[in-house]
Design an enzyme around this catalytic site. Structure first.
Site, PDB file in Angstrom:
ATOM      1  N   GLU A  68      43.658  32.224  44.294  1.00  0.00           N
ATOM      2  CA  GLU A  68      43.639  31.345  43.130  1.00  0.00           C
ATOM      3  C   GLU A  68      43.752  29.871  43.505  1.00  0.00           C
ATOM      4  O   GLU A  68      43.160  29.002  42.857  1.00  0.00           O
ATOM      5  CB  GLU A  68      44.763  31.729  42.165  1.00  0.00           C
ATOM      6  CG  GLU A  68      44.475  32.953  41.324  1.00  0.00           C
ATOM      7  CD  GLU A  68      44.569  34.261  42.099  1.00  0.00           C
ATOM      8  OE1 GLU A  68      45.146  34.258  43.208  1.00  0.00           O
ATOM      9  OE2 GLU A  68      44.078  35.292  41.598  1.00  0.00           O
ATOM     10  N   HIS A  96      51.214  40.783  34.052  1.00  0.00           N
ATOM     11  CA  HIS A  96      49.814  40.630  33.645  1.00  0.00           C
ATOM     12  C   HIS A  96      49.654  40.503  32.132  1.00  0.00           C
ATOM     13  O   HIS A  96      48.594  40.814  31.598  1.00  0.00           O
ATOM     14  CB  HIS A  96      48.982  41.828  34.120  1.00  0.00           C
ATOM     15  CG  HIS A  96      48.920  42.004  35.599  1.00  0.00           C
ATOM     16  ND1 HIS A  96      49.965  42.505  36.314  1.00  0.00           N
ATOM     17  CD2 HIS A  96      47.926  41.738  36.484  1.00  0.00           C
ATOM     18  CE1 HIS A  96      49.636  42.557  37.606  1.00  0.00           C
ATOM     19  NE2 HIS A  96      48.408  42.100  37.734  1.00  0.00           N
TER      20      HIS A  96
END
Length: 330
Positions: free
Chosen positions: A62, A131
């Site tokens: 990321e 998540h």
């Protein structure tokens, strides 16, 4: 205006595809956005039309993804980053907060960073604690970043197109539990919704409910239920959190004299707390006939267990209960 029934997922694909046809500088990057079509199917078919030069699969890094996107934006391109789960944006924070958000200021207004970070946010699909978070409040605290939280397929399309055209870094929330939700969406490629322009989703006279994103659907259902009891609800959807349409919120509060604020993010330091402060510090406060009520997610990690996951965020039933209490001044 001609419309077509689309899911949120289809509205996202349509918006990105239209903007990529319109502007050759727009491209999509992220993990599994190419052959796989995105972790949530939000780029299916785009690789076939635009090719690998503009649909770029990335490594699972990321920090590298965000740094590359911001660098590309600084040099004139318009990247769209599929962050997948919003939780993963924590690895992008340095690049977004210390680089993208500060560039325009540090370069005397001449530095532009037109990059859109698409984030799959929220709970409701059993993705558990790491998540399922809605972290929009983090970014509303950072000057230089715009934050968008649409709640309908039409708003998704119109606001995503505006985000891609904007010359600033934008955090764009997509709610996982709503990817398959359908609604009428304008088909005009020039259909856009200006950032910072809220909308009255339902007019009413007794209580104002301000909400955004996933909670909009639940608030609308709750409003329908209490309507049968003679309670008239005005539903205000700011659609963009930064910039925020304060006027539409304050005007509605002055009209009804009662307000409930709803979001699915954790209650402590959630963005609806900022909306509450704005109301309290304005002349709209003098119109209130009842204390401001906040409904939000519980301050706990989001459970994997479906029953517990469902219990921790505002339900239609909880919203209805709050409406009745506020109407009766309890």
């Amino acid at each position: 205006m001609e419309t077509k029934l689309m899911s949120v997922k289809e509205a996202i694909i349509t918006a990105m595809s239209e903007e990529m046809r319109r502007d050759e500088n727009v491209f999509l990057m992220g993990e599994d956005v190419g052959i796989f079509g995105g972790d949530f199917g939000t780029s299916v078919g785009m690789l076939e039309e635009f090719g690998e030069e503009r649909i770029k699969d990335t490594p699972i890094s990321e920090s590298a993804i965000s740094g590359t996107a911001i660098g590309a934006a600084m040099t004139g391109l318009r990247p769209i980053v599929d962050v997948t789960f919003m939780d993963f944006i924590v690895y992008m924070m340095d690049n977004i907060v210390n680089q993208a958000a500060k560039t325009r200021y540090m370069f005397g207004g001449k530095g532009q960073v037109p990059v859109t970070f698409r984030c799959a946010a929220g709970s409701g699909v059993g993705s558990a604690a790491q998540h399922s978070q809605s972290l929009e409040a983090w970014f509303t605290h950072i000057p230089g970043v715009k934050v968008i939280a649409p709640g309908t397929p039409a708003d998704v399309k119109g606001l995503l197109k505006s985000a891609i055209r904007d010359n600033n870094p934008v955090i764009f929330l997509e709610y996982k539990a709503q990817y398959n939700m359908k609604g009428e969406v304008p088909t005009d490629p020039e259909f856009i919704i200006p950032l910072g322009k809220g909308e009255i989703k339902k007019e009413g006279k007794d209580i104002t409910i301000v909400t955004y994103g996933r909670m909009l659907e639940r608030v609308m259902k709750a409003a329908e239920i209490v309507e049968k009891e003679g309670i008239s609800i005005e539903v205000v959807d700011p659609r963009t959190l930064i910039p925020l349409d304060k006027e539409i919120i304050l005007d509605s509060v002055k009209k009804t004299g009662r307000v409930i604020l709803v979001n699915d993010a954790h209650k402590t330091s959630g963005f609806i707390g900022e909306i509450s402060a704005i109301i309290s510090e304005s002349d709209a406060f003098d119109y209130l006939d009842h204390p401001i009520v906040r409904l939000a997610g519980e301050d706990v990690p989001i459970p994997y267990n479906h029953t517990l996951e469902t219990a921790m965020i505002p339900s239609v039933e909880k919203i209805v209960e709050a409406i009745r209490k506020v109407k009766n001044k309890q």
